[in-house]
Scaffold this active site. Structure first.
Site, short mmCIF file in Angstrom:
data_model
loop_
_atom_site.label_atom_id
_atom_site.label_comp_id
_atom_site.label_asym_id
_atom_site.label_seq_id
_atom_site.Cartn_x
_atom_site.Cartn_y
_atom_site.Cartn_z
N SER A 146 -11.67 -10.20 17.17
CA SER A 146 -11.71 -9.69 15.80
C SER A 146 -13.00 -10.17 15.15
CB SER A 146 -10.50 -10.22 15.02
OG SER A 146 -10.64 -9.97 13.63
N TYR A 159 -4.65 -16.60 11.58
CA TYR A 159 -5.13 -15.50 12.42
C TYR A 159 -6.58 -15.75 12.83
CZ TYR A 159 -6.46 -10.73 13.77
OH TYR A 159 -6.94 -9.63 14.45
#
Length: 255
Positions: A146, A159
């Site tokens: 990501s 995250y």
């Protein structure tokens, strides 16, 4: 020549687009995801329309005890693994104050994004290392991380941390698997329009409107899939452990 790709998180979004793209490139598909019969049926139709074999596997990567039986069946059914795409991921339970992150949300992010993916890759890599390379077949492992592996978003710190650790895993596997002729890569998606990003769409719409992206639009799962397809095809020669940002310029430093 038969080639096999294993794609995790394959039932939707980037995973589904990647599985379909790899099927078009001649890969049979072992699709691993949480149970989702309807979406798997759609993906099966797309893969078989491309003339390739398809088999779905229900698996929560956080369940390490379930990895072995699934991997054994993939090897029995397909004969080997030529491409492993680590796309499955878990988001935060809810965005909020870093000082209020729950143990449950933290554990879920790390259990799937980091711990589960690491041990799943380890098991698959052992088989790839033991299998001889085949002439004309590029073997690869692709980690989908990501933009948050690099950029800190304090509202979902757990995250970010899990994806940052996964980014390092990509480098580590690149070093370890190079001797076996397996290329290892990392893809860092930016603002990709998927069900995972849907809850924050209005927030990101505003960032796009403010000019934060050089290409002022949402990314699509197919944009990421095309990059992964390039990696799986071996079209990035003389590269190792490379991260490729599919983010429309989101992380490009500017002043």
């Amino acid at each position: 020549m038969t080639k096999t790709a294993v794609v995790t998180g394959a039932s939707r979004g980037i995973g589904a687009a990647t599985a379909a793209a790899l099927a078009e490139d001649g890969f049979d598909i072992a699709a691993v995801a949480l149970p989702d019969a309807g979406r798997m049926a759609e993906l099966s139709a797309a893969v078989t329309a491309a003339g390739r074999r398809f088999k779905p596997y229900a698996l929560d990567l956080a369940r390490l005890d379930a990895h072995g039986p699934v991997l054994e069946d993939i090897l029995r059914e397909f004969g080997g693994i030529d491409c492993l795409v680590n796309n499955a991921g878990a988001s935060v339970a809810r965005r909020g104050d870093l000082l209020e992150v729950s143990l449950e949300s933290y554990d879920r992010c790390f259990d799937v994004n980091t711990r589960g993916t690491f041990f799943w890759t380890q098991a698959a890599a052992r088989h790839m290392a033991a299998a001889p390379a085949r002439p004309g077949v590029h073997r690869s492992i692709v980690f989908v991380t990501s933009s948050n592996a690099v950029a800190a978003t304090v509202e979902r710190g757990e995250y970010c941390m899990s994806k940052s650790a996964l980014s390092m895993a990509a480098r580590l596997f690149a070093v370890r698997m190079a001797r076996h002729g397996v290329g290892v890569y990392e893809v860092q998606p930016g603002l990709i329009l998927t069900e995972m990003t849907e809850p924050s769409k209005s927030r990101y719409d505003a960032l796009i409107a403010e000019g934060r992206l050089l290409e002022p639009r949402w990314g699509l799962p197919e944009d990421v899939a095309r990059t992964i397809r390039t990696m799986a095809a071996g079209l990035l020669p003389y590269t190792a452990g490379q991260e490729v940002r599919v983010d429309g310029g989101l992380l490009l430093a500017r002043f």
